[in-house]
Design a protein around this motif. Structure first.
Motif, PDB file in Angstrom:
ATOM      1  N   TRP A  37       0.974  -1.113   0.064  1.00 23.02           N
ATOM      2  CA  TRP A  37      -0.150   0.109  -0.092  1.00 23.02           C
ATOM      3  C   TRP A  37       1.086   1.311  -0.091  1.00 23.02           C
ATOM      4  N   ARG A  38       1.883   1.106   0.724  1.00 26.53           N
ATOM      5  CA  ARG A  38       2.784   2.452   0.898  1.00 26.53           C
ATOM      6  C   ARG A  38       4.158   2.128   1.102  1.00 26.53           C
ATOM      7  N   LYS A  39       5.040   2.889   1.192  1.00 27.10           N
ATOM      8  CA  LYS A  39       6.621   2.607   1.576  1.00 27.10           C
ATOM      9  C   LYS A  39       6.890   3.109   2.924  1.00 27.10           C
ATOM     10  N   ASN A  40       6.587   4.334   3.159  1.00 29.46           N
ATOM     11  CA  ASN A  40       6.837   4.981   4.441  1.00 29.46           C
ATOM     12  C   ASN A  40       6.053   4.229   5.530  1.00 29.46           C
ATOM     13  N   LEU A  41       6.495   3.180   6.255  1.00 30.84           N
ATOM     14  CA  LEU A  41       6.002   2.443   7.352  1.00 30.84           C
ATOM     15  C   LEU A  41       7.184   2.174   8.187  1.00 30.84           C
ATOM     16  N   LEU A  42       6.615   2.015   9.818  1.00 31.51           N
ATOM     17  CA  LEU A  42       7.577   1.847  10.761  1.00 31.51           C
ATOM     18  C   LEU A  42       6.857   0.803  11.423  1.00 31.51           C
ATOM     19  N   ALA A  43       7.278  -0.387  11.727  1.00 33.00           N
ATOM     20  CA  ALA A  43       6.788  -1.397  12.700  1.00 33.00           C
ATOM     21  C   ALA A  43       7.578  -1.694  13.953  1.00 33.00           C
ATOM     22  N   PHE A  44       6.588  -1.818  14.873  1.00 33.29           N
ATOM     23  CA  PHE A  44       6.988  -2.085  16.337  1.00 33.29           C
ATOM     24  C   PHE A  44       6.604  -3.428  16.700  1.00 33.29           C
TER      25      PHE A  44
END
Length: 411
Positions: A37-44
């Motif tokens: 869906w998108r590139k600008n992600l951050l997983a915790f």
């Protein structure tokens, strides 16, 4: 995802959309889908530390996320212990550390991997517990919390569909053995809901209850605007007539800084009695010609460190000038013993619940009363910000217009 927005543009110069990823099939599939869906992600990835294998599983999940192009940060809980209520304690600790991580990273949105079967199980558990109409709306598609907007985009996708999606992509996931522990209430409910038709019926009932809840929220908002006053001190003035139990319940949740409302039966008894009483850490007080809800002094947090952005008692956020010395500065309840002129006409038991600044065991500032023992503190202030708004805190029943539970049980 567009319908669940608004979203920031997919720009690396802007804050990323956060994801909570446990490593299980649901959240890992959420990450895989979000990456498309998108590139600008951050997983915790939260390591709860309750099993010996959890640290290794968390590191493995971070690596799996990296392999699919999703950057991840590992968050480790060190205070959880096994014992009574561990599931609820772990859930609260997980949400707290995720909210803090989102704040530090500047994330405005947090995606969670709850899916349709989770929703059906939640509704069954709430039916069994005798939840009122609010609880029977199930989990919200979107919830506005103080630090972040929580979004659950998979609430109409089955558990089986998500795992089949991972298999089709050639991805493995972690199976937590606690999901098979029959001592856990949710696991027992999961095993009792064997028939897909039963799960779907629950899910559809939740959609209807959710749509009804949002209509009540709209009506409640107008009612509160006409009849109540929400004070920045964390009090709610109700007027001469007590609200109906459902309305009173959400107000108690708001003043008490709780995520969940008190037991419906207890609220009904409180409303019917029409007397001063305490419930769920909140006092119902008769003052002048009306009723007021005030935090219970004995239920408030004790003292904690004072710094810009500090949250106290789950309800107040501190704004502190950078020039103020933080040495020995603490946040705590104002307490009793305030002069009548300082209280500005408010009762002592109201003012005792206000957040105050303390240094070396002495009160040095009560921003809501405009009282300062240290001139440098005059730019400090507290914002009343409970974890769940009194109304409009969630979006429920949203996919009703889309038609249905996704028939992707075997896709």
């Amino acid at each position: 995802m567009q319908a669940l927005g608004p979203w920031l543009p997919d720009d690396p110069a802007l804050p990323p959309v956060a994801l909570a990823v446990s490593g299980g099939g649901d959240s890992l599939c959420l990450a895989w889908l979000a990456r498309h869906w998108r590139k600008n992600l951050l997983a915790f990835v939260v390591d709860h530390g309750l099993r010996a294998e959890s640290a290794q599983e968390a590191r493995l999940t971070v690596q799996r996320l990296a392999d699919m192009g999703v950057p991840a940060r590992l968050l480790t809980l060190t205070t959880l212990t096994k014992g009574p209520g561990v599931a609820e304690r772990a859930r609260q600790a997980r949400y707290a550390v995720l909210a803090q991580a989102c704040r530090e990273a500047g994330c405005l949105d947090l995606l969670l991997g709850h899916q349709a079967d989770d929703q059906a199980e939640t509704l069954q558990m709430r039916h069994q517990a005798g939840s009122g109409p609010e609880g029977l709306a199930g989990m919200a598609w979107m919830s506005a919390l103080p630090d972040v907007r929580v979004v659950r985009p998979l609430l109409d996708v089955s558990r089986q569909a998500l795992r089949n999606t991972l298999r089709g992509a050639g991805l493995a996931w972690v199976d937590d053995p606690s999901n098979q522990d029959m001592q856990a209430g949710r696991v027992r409910v999961r095993h009792s809901l064997r028939e897909q038709d039963e799960r779907e019926a629950l899910w559809r009932a939740g959609l209807q209850a959710g749509a009804a809840r949002m209509r009540r929220d709209d009506s409640r908002t107008m009612s509160f605007a006409r009849q109540g006053t929400f004070r920045p001190e964390g009090w709610v003035c109700l007027g001469p007539v007590l609200p109906e139990p459902e309305d009173l319940s959400v107000l108690i949740r708001c003043v008490g800084g709780q995520i969940y409302p008190p037991a419906p039966a207890a609220v009904r008894r409180l409303q019917a009695a029409g007397q001063e009483a305490t419930l769920a850490g909140v006092q119902l007080v008769r003052w002048r010609s009306g009723w007021v809800l005030v935090r219970e002094a004995a239920a408030m947090d004790a003292y904690g460190p004072a710094y810009a952005g500090a949250r106290w008692d789950g309800r107040f956020e501190l704004f502190l000038p950078s020039s103020v010395s933080r040495e020995s500065l603490q946040v705590g309840p104002a307490g009793f013993g305030l002069d009548r002129t300082v209280r500005g006409g408010w009762p002592a038991r109201f003012c005792a619940t206000l957040p105050a600044l303390w240094r070396h065991g002495q009160r040095v500032g009560i921003p809501h009363l405009g009282w300062w023992a240290e001139e440098a503190l005059q730019g400090a202030g507290f914002l009343f910000q409970p974890p769940v708004p009194a109304t409009g805190g969630g979006v429920y029943g949203w996919p009703e217009a889309r038609g249905a539970w996704f028939a992707a049980h075997h896709i």
